[in-house]
Design a protein around this motif. Structure first.
Motif, PDB file in Angstrom:
ATOM      1  N   GLY A 173      47.331 -16.415  75.463  1.00 43.25           N
ATOM      2  CA  GLY A 173      47.233 -17.780  74.973  1.00 43.25           C
ATOM      3  C   GLY A 173      45.962 -18.480  75.406  1.00 43.25           C
ATOM      4  N   ARG A 174      45.454 -18.117  76.594  1.00 40.44           N
ATOM      5  CA  ARG A 174      44.234 -18.730  77.077  1.00 40.44           C
ATOM      6  C   ARG A 174      43.044 -18.337  76.206  1.00 40.44           C
ATOM      7  NH1 ARG A 174      43.695 -16.656  82.140  1.00 40.44           N
ATOM      8  NH2 ARG A 174      45.123 -18.198  82.999  1.00 40.44           N
ATOM      9  N   MET A 175      43.046 -17.100  75.729  1.00 41.98           N
ATOM     10  CA  MET A 175      41.965 -16.660  74.863  1.00 41.98           C
ATOM     11  C   MET A 175      41.948 -17.461  73.565  1.00 41.98           C
ATOM     12  SD  MET A 175      41.273 -13.019  73.008  1.00 41.98           S
ATOM     13  CE  MET A 175      39.975 -12.932  71.775  1.00 41.98           C
ATOM     14  N   GLU A 176      43.124 -17.653  72.972  1.00 40.23           N
ATOM     15  CA  GLU A 176      43.202 -18.413  71.727  1.00 40.23           C
ATOM     16  C   GLU A 176      42.690 -19.829  71.931  1.00 40.23           C
ATOM     17  OE1 GLU A 176      43.966 -16.900  69.053  1.00 40.23           O
ATOM     18  OE2 GLU A 176      44.808 -15.065  69.900  1.00 40.23           O
ATOM     19  N   ASP A 177      43.092 -20.463  73.031  1.00 40.21           N
ATOM     20  CA  ASP A 177      42.631 -21.815  73.324  1.00 40.21           C
ATOM     21  C   ASP A 177      41.128 -21.849  73.573  1.00 40.21           C
ATOM     22  OD1 ASP A 177      45.222 -22.691  73.119  1.00 40.21           O
ATOM     23  OD2 ASP A 177      45.561 -22.883  75.274  1.00 40.21           O
ATOM     24  N   SER A 178      40.633 -20.806  74.233  1.00 38.22           N
ATOM     25  CA  SER A 178      39.216 -20.781  74.607  1.00 38.22           C
ATOM     26  C   SER A 178      38.314 -20.607  73.393  1.00 38.22           C
ATOM     27  CB  SER A 178      38.959 -19.674  75.628  1.00 38.22           C
ATOM     28  OG  SER A 178      39.659 -19.938  76.835  1.00 38.22           O
ATOM     29  N   ARG A 232      32.614 -17.029  60.931  1.00 32.89           N
ATOM     30  CA  ARG A 232      33.158 -17.958  59.935  1.00 32.89           C
ATOM     31  C   ARG A 232      32.457 -19.311  59.992  1.00 32.89           C
ATOM     32  NH1 ARG A 232      38.312 -15.784  61.567  1.00 32.89           N
ATOM     33  NH2 ARG A 232      38.632 -17.626  62.882  1.00 32.89           N
ATOM     34  N   GLU A 233      31.870 -19.614  61.155  1.00 39.87           N
ATOM     35  CA  GLU A 233      31.145 -20.871  61.328  1.00 39.87           C
ATOM     36  C   GLU A 233      29.644 -20.698  61.098  1.00 39.87           C
ATOM     37  OE1 GLU A 233      32.414 -23.900  62.077  1.00 39.87           O
ATOM     38  OE2 GLU A 233      34.479 -23.169  62.071  1.00 39.87           O
ATOM     39  N   GLY A 234      29.245 -19.499  60.657  1.00 43.44           N
ATOM     40  CA  GLY A 234      27.831 -19.248  60.416  1.00 43.44           C
ATOM     41  C   GLY A 234      27.030 -19.020  61.673  1.00 43.44           C
ATOM     42  N   ILE A 235      27.706 -18.577  62.740  1.00 43.78           N
ATOM     43  CA  ILE A 235      27.072 -18.390  64.047  1.00 43.78           C
ATOM     44  C   ILE A 235      27.144 -16.920  64.448  1.00 43.78           C
ATOM     45  CG2 ILE A 235      27.330 -18.902  66.528  1.00 43.78           C
ATOM     46  CD1 ILE A 235      28.336 -21.691  65.586  1.00 43.78           C
ATOM     47  N   ILE A 236      26.072 -16.444  65.089  1.00 38.88           N
ATOM     48  CA  ILE A 236      26.024 -15.075  65.601  1.00 38.88           C
ATOM     49  C   ILE A 236      26.391 -15.103  67.078  1.00 38.88           C
ATOM     50  CG2 ILE A 236      24.545 -13.082  66.057  1.00 38.88           C
ATOM     51  CD1 ILE A 236      22.752 -14.100  63.737  1.00 38.88           C
ATOM     52  N   LEU A 237      27.519 -14.488  67.424  1.00 35.89           N
ATOM     53  CA  LEU A 237      27.909 -14.345  68.826  1.00 35.89           C
ATOM     54  C   LEU A 237      27.311 -13.034  69.323  1.00 35.89           C
ATOM     55  CD1 LEU A 237      29.685 -15.505  71.167  1.00 35.89           C
ATOM     56  CD2 LEU A 237      31.449 -13.902  70.404  1.00 35.89           C
ATOM     57  N   ALA A 238      26.351 -13.113  70.234  1.00 38.03           N
ATOM     58  CA  ALA A 238      25.597 -11.929  70.635  1.00 38.03           C
ATOM     59  C   ALA A 238      25.869 -11.557  72.097  1.00 38.03           C
ATOM     60  CB  ALA A 238      24.105 -12.159  70.426  1.00 38.03           C
ATOM     61  N   GLN A 239      26.285 -10.320  72.298  1.00 36.12           N
ATOM     62  CA  GLN A 239      26.569  -9.801  73.638  1.00 36.12           C
ATOM     63  C   GLN A 239      25.278  -9.494  74.384  1.00 36.12           C
ATOM     64  OE1 GLN A 239      29.782  -8.585  75.433  1.00 36.12           O
ATOM     65  NE2 GLN A 239      28.112  -8.990  76.864  1.00 36.12           N
ATOM     66  N   GLU A 240      25.107 -10.117  75.544  1.00 35.83           N
ATOM     67  CA  GLU A 240      23.941  -9.857  76.382  1.00 35.83           C
ATOM     68  C   GLU A 240      24.282  -8.827  77.455  1.00 35.83           C
ATOM     69  OE1 GLU A 240      20.580 -12.360  78.921  1.00 35.83           O
ATOM     70  OE2 GLU A 240      22.561 -13.233  78.619  1.00 35.83           O
ATOM     71  N   ASN A 241      23.322  -7.996  77.824  1.00 36.30           N
ATOM     72  CA  ASN A 241      23.489  -7.110  78.980  1.00 36.30           C
ATOM     73  C   ASN A 241      23.199  -7.930  80.237  1.00 36.30           C
ATOM     74  OD1 ASN A 241      20.597  -6.991  78.020  1.00 36.30           O
ATOM     75  ND2 ASN A 241      20.358  -5.828  79.931  1.00 36.30           N
ATOM     76  N   PHE A 266      36.577  -4.771  73.550  1.00 36.15           N
ATOM     77  CA  PHE A 266      35.893  -4.714  72.258  1.00 36.15           C
ATOM     78  C   PHE A 266      36.681  -5.450  71.175  1.00 36.15           C
ATOM     79  CE2 PHE A 266      34.403  -0.313  73.864  1.00 36.15           C
ATOM     80  CZ  PHE A 266      33.487  -0.918  74.701  1.00 36.15           C
ATOM     81  N   GLU A 267      37.989  -5.311  71.204  1.00 39.45           N
ATOM     82  CA  GLU A 267      38.827  -5.957  70.198  1.00 39.45           C
ATOM     83  C   GLU A 267      38.809  -7.476  70.363  1.00 39.45           C
ATOM     84  OE1 GLU A 267      42.561  -4.014  70.687  1.00 39.45           O
ATOM     85  OE2 GLU A 267      41.816  -2.097  69.874  1.00 39.45           O
ATOM     86  N   ARG A 268      38.790  -7.927  71.604  1.00 37.66           N
ATOM     87  CA  ARG A 268      38.714  -9.374  71.834  1.00 37.66           C
ATOM     88  C   ARG A 268      37.346  -9.914  71.419  1.00 37.66           C
ATOM     89  NH1 ARG A 268      42.294 -11.194  77.070  1.00 37.66           N
ATOM     90  NH2 ARG A 268      44.159  -9.994  76.514  1.00 37.66           N
ATOM     91  N   PHE A 269      36.305  -9.160  71.725  1.00 37.36           N
ATOM     92  CA  PHE A 269      34.978  -9.569  71.284  1.00 37.36           C
ATOM     93  C   PHE A 269      34.950  -9.679  69.764  1.00 37.36           C
ATOM     94  CE2 PHE A 269      30.898  -8.521  69.418  1.00 37.36           C
ATOM     95  CZ  PHE A 269      30.050  -9.420  70.041  1.00 37.36           C
ATOM     96  N   ALA A 270      35.541  -8.715  69.077  1.00 35.57           N
ATOM     97  CA  ALA A 270      35.547  -8.720  67.614  1.00 35.57           C
ATOM     98  C   ALA A 270      36.224  -9.973  67.078  1.00 35.57           C
ATOM     99  CB  ALA A 270      36.243  -7.470  67.086  1.00 35.57           C
ATOM    100  N   LYS A 271      37.301 -10.392  67.738  1.00 33.38           N
ATOM    101  CA  LYS A 271      37.999 -11.601  67.308  1.00 33.38           C
ATOM    102  C   LYS A 271      37.132 -12.833  67.528  1.00 33.38           C
ATOM    103  CE  LYS A 271      42.558 -13.714  67.423  1.00 33.38           C
ATOM    104  NZ  LYS A 271      43.951 -13.565  67.899  1.00 33.38           N
ATOM    105  N   MET A 272      36.446 -12.879  68.667  1.00 34.33           N
ATOM    106  CA  MET A 272      35.539 -13.989  68.959  1.00 34.33           C
ATOM    107  C   MET A 272      34.369 -13.999  67.984  1.00 34.33           C
ATOM    108  SD  MET A 272      35.545 -13.398  73.061  1.00 34.33           S
ATOM    109  CE  MET A 272      34.195 -14.539  73.377  1.00 34.33           C
ATOM    110  N   ARG A 273      33.837 -12.820  67.717  1.00 31.67           N
ATOM    111  CA  ARG A 273      32.704 -12.703  66.802  1.00 31.67           C
ATOM    112  C   ARG A 273      33.070 -13.202  65.408  1.00 31.67           C
ATOM    113  NH1 ARG A 273      31.100  -8.823  62.997  1.00 31.67           N
ATOM    114  NH2 ARG A 273      28.842  -8.554  62.767  1.00 31.67           N
ATOM    115  N   GLU A 274      34.281 -12.849  64.957  1.00 34.90           N
ATOM    116  CA  GLU A 274      34.714 -13.257  63.627  1.00 34.90           C
ATOM    117  C   GLU A 274      34.877 -14.774  63.553  1.00 34.90           C
ATOM    118  OE1 GLU A 274      35.879 -13.404  59.707  1.00 34.90           O
ATOM    119  OE2 GLU A 274      34.775 -11.885  60.846  1.00 34.90           O
ATOM    120  N   ALA A 275      35.407 -15.382  64.622  1.00 30.00           N
ATOM    121  CA  ALA A 275      35.556 -16.839  64.648  1.00 30.00           C
ATOM    122  C   ALA A 275      34.190 -17.509  64.552  1.00 30.00           C
ATOM    123  CB  ALA A 275      36.277 -17.263  65.926  1.00 30.00           C
ATOM    124  N   ALA A 276      33.204 -16.939  65.247  1.00 32.96           N
ATOM    125  CA  ALA A 276      31.842 -17.486  65.188  1.00 32.96           C
ATOM    126  C   ALA A 276      31.230 -17.250  63.810  1.00 32.96           C
ATOM    127  CB  ALA A 276      30.986 -16.840  66.269  1.00 32.96           C
TER     128      ALA A 276
END
Length: 229
Positions: free
Chosen positions: A80-85, A134-143, A122-132
């Motif tokens: 639930g915290r992930m969804e809220d975040s 949809r808003e026209g934003i690139i969520l980019a993973q940094e090393n 990876f699956e959680r990142f994919a969900k976050m990436r998709e949310a971004a």
């Protein structure tokens, strides 16, 4: 390829003053490193946009000040915290990016000491990436050195698991700090790299001005040009 400067170079100076200082230097683009909640408000974004427009500078990326909290926000066992975040990141950062005209949000992700299966990450990142997305934003993973993304092996596995549906930010100094080969990290990210943080290094020193160390920037830029970065 466009070269820019991050407002983080002026830390702990105020972000607004950092942008004003950069406006005097006249770079093509900048990265805005936000440092507190008040800097995510529409009023603050409006002031920043006015400075950028007045100086002809484009903000291309935003670095969230909550990067160190992402293990708790997105990668804990509490679903639930992930969804809220995700909703909270939209309110704090997605809207800010839209207002200042930036398109890339930098993600640190999960710290090394947190127990989470790679596939779950990876699956959680994919969900976050998709949310971004949809808003026209690139969520980019940094090393980043103290995070799971520090590893070349992890980055390769992430790209493979997500079937290439991932974007990366390559930070040279973070590879050095993590004891990873920067050239291998560059190769691992490949054409999925959309942004890069550059600095020089030598011996036991990193985050040096370009030209003050031993990193082969000529070769680096040739590789980026060859991959149509």
């Amino acid at each position: 390829m466009k070269f820019g400067i991050s407002t983080s170079c002026f830390y702990p100076g105020q972000t607004e003053e950092a942008i004003r200082s950069l406006a005097e230097f006249g770079p093509q683009v900048i990265e805005i490193f936000l440092n507190t909640y008040s800097e995510t408000t529409p009023e603050f974004a409006k002031r920043m946009k006015a400075i950028l427009d007045g100086s002809g500078i484009q903000a291309v990326s935003v670095h969230p000040f909550t990067s160190g909290m992402e293990s708790l926000l997105f990668f804990s066992e509490y679903q639930g915290r992930m969804e809220d975040s995700i909703q909270r990141y939209q309110e704090l950062y997605f809207d800010f990016l839209h207002q200042v005209g930036a398109s890339i949000l930098v993600l640190h992700g999960c710290m090394n000491h947190v127990t989470i299966e790679d596939e779950c990450y990876f699956e959680r990142f994919a969900k976050m990436r998709e949310a971004a997305r949809r808003e026209g934003i690139i969520l980019a993973q940094e090393n980043v050195a103290p995070f799971k993304s520090h590893s070349v092996k992890f980055i390769r596995k992430m790209k493979q698991y997500l079937d290439g549906q991932v974007e990366f930010v390559f930070d040279i100094k973070q590879s050095v700090r993590a004891g990873e080969n920067p050239w291998e990290m560059l190769e691992a990210m490949g054409k999925n790299m959309v942004h890069t943080h550059i600095s020089d290094h030598r011996d036991q020193e990193d985050c040096l001005p370009i030209g003050n160390g031993v990193f082969d920037f000529s070769n680096y830029f040739n590789i980026l040009h060859a991959s149509s970065f």
